[in-house]
Design an enzyme around this catalytic site. Sequence first.
Site: not given
Length: 732
Positions: A303, A461-462, A465, A489, A591, A600
């Site tokens: 970051y 959404h995809e 990307h 995202e 995760h 994120r």
Amino acid sequence: MKSKPPHRSLNCLDFFVNDSTTSKLCHLEAQACCFVVILSGYCQLTRGDSRERSNSCARVGCSSQSQLRYCNVKMRCVVAITIVIAFLQHGMGYTQERRYVEGSNMNLGEALQFLREYDREASGMCFRVTSSQWNYSTNITETNKRRMLEEQALSAKFHRLSWRRATSYTWTRLPDPIVRRQLHMLAIEGRAALPEEKFNELQQLISDMKEIYSRARTCPHSINSINYNYRQSGSCDLALEPDLTRIMSHSRDYEELLHVWRAWRDAVGPPIRSKYIRYIQLANHAARLNGFHDAGQQQREGYEDSDINTQLTELWTNLAPLYRELHAYVRHRLVERYGPERIRPDGPLPAHLLGNMWAQNWRSLADLVLPFPAKPTVDVSSEMLRQGYTPLRMFHLAEEFFTSLGLKPMPPEFWRHSMLEKPLDREVACRASAWDFCNHKDYRIKQCTTVSMDDLLTIHHEMAHIQYYLQYADQPLLFRDGANPGFHEAVGDAITLSVSNPRHLLGIGLLNNVTDDYESGINFLLLMALEKVAYLPFAYIVDQWRWGLFAGDWNIDEMNARWWELRLRHQGVIPPIPRTEKDFDPASKYHIPADMPYTRYFVSLVLQFQLHQALCEAAGHFGPLHTCNIYRSREAGRLLGDILSLGSSRPWPEVIRIMTRGRTDKLDAWPLLEYFKPLTMWLNVQNRDESMVGWSTTGEDTALFARWSQDGGYAVVPSVLITFLAVVFALS
Ligand SMILES: *[C@@H]1O[C@H](CO)[C@@H](O)[C@H](O)[C@H]1NC(C)=O
């Protein structure tokens, strides 16, 4: 402000001083009091004014004027000593600036040459690895898996080598900022600094943990009640996806939910625990070799802001009141459903009743909590079926959204090679994903699309990307990424905020009429809140826990308790049954064992509303933020293109500055709060009669996971206090 637990138990009056003390001891006592105050609220105090400090002193029992004066006079000195002690206690280097790994080569020409070669070779490497991963995910066979693992091993080798070459430059002092930025990205990357055997051990551990996670199976509830010894039963084959997820979201049976919740954690927690402990050691070892204090600090370096955790905490502080309103409202409805003997009406929520394995998304509680059930909710799935939509047509519809903004269409290779439907002739991994093959040509989506509104939103959404990939395609490979780890995202979700808007669905002919009344608006916002607001604290705590662990802020033998402490404090949930340190509940979330950073998602939650707000402003939207839809706005498209095409070539605060047209360069909670404002006002009214908005915590709650919290969570204080007193004696 909620009152803090009293610190009377540490009252220095009782501890050090009796009635016939000398004045020296009196002063000492004052100092000790201040010290306790500092320990109990260090930041707050050092920022506060002297009156606040006096009040705090009074609270811990030092109320006489002379003591207070002494307290104020000595404050600075005491603060300084405290810092020294804290510094010593946390080990050298904790507050120290990190030192990057670099070599002695200062030749800019050679660095440029190296980066040119790197770009070419890494792009080729990326293409091969991505292709092998694609082949495996869209055709799961042993051969394809083996090929993928081989490519990944080659790639890991290449990246270790690149790390060595990059860190042979004195890169922090090279005069070209773009060269510096690229070398910085290479130099801080991952675990390349580890010696080969440790590097391999770490890779193996992660892949073992992922394997345990994905192979875990559990028994169904009914069989379990008859025969708990599931190893003898043939039907104990429930997988997280889709079985357990479906039960968690659809079942309203307290016992069945409890069974599933526990069975999943029993299946993954204990077997992962010991591997995870070794993983922490190795990840930290790699981080230290890279010049970081620990692996958490290394993650935060992504970051580019050493203060990012303070920003995250501030954001969460601003958002928590909205979450508490939602929490109180949902609790009220759940008490109606499950009864006050199972849910305390002013308490935290049992973690298994929220429609999701981790209580992170409450959307499936809609049937229990929807405010105006008589009002139609927007679901265009049946209309899509009626109009004869196919997956392909859905993808064309999504593409048209982007081109209507003046952005790029999907390239021919996209249509030729993407996997838009689940094939019948082979096993595939169905999770929707967007792929960049690093060759300026191949961009693909893999999705087992069904004709439904959910999938239509997922496609948008995809495809966002892919749009990001296309926009930054001309950047060097190292800059072909989101501006920070939350950006990718956030862009997809910001687009979805427009698309899911009823007015948009009306505009594209999927809705016949929009019920534009107040009740429908509240229904819409509540559903959004169940998905986004409910997710905030979970998205926040995952890395708070992991970073605390990496930093060694607590011991291995309290890992699980610390997890639940965070869950209770921020999320207001408790385990439905007692947990111990034999359990390892963080591992129930993919995760954690898969070594994937989580911050994120929190950043994206905040950022998507910031981006939505900025795009809506560019589009000239008037009215409440949740009614905005940027479809067909060239101005919004231009702004989005400007943002996306930068990739990660610039520090993200600059990108936010461009996005907000100079208003801020920070993450900002305000647009999210603004979006939900009508709902917040409605919730305020609903919760008027609640005895508690938020949750009270009892000893019984904490006893579910943490024995240490009762017999002295402050056990560390006396020893520090004694150290401090020794210093004072030595000085005086
Ligand atoms: C799937 O992979 C195997 C190799 O493991 C290959 O022989 C087969 O042709 C592939 N199937 C498709 C449809 O690509």
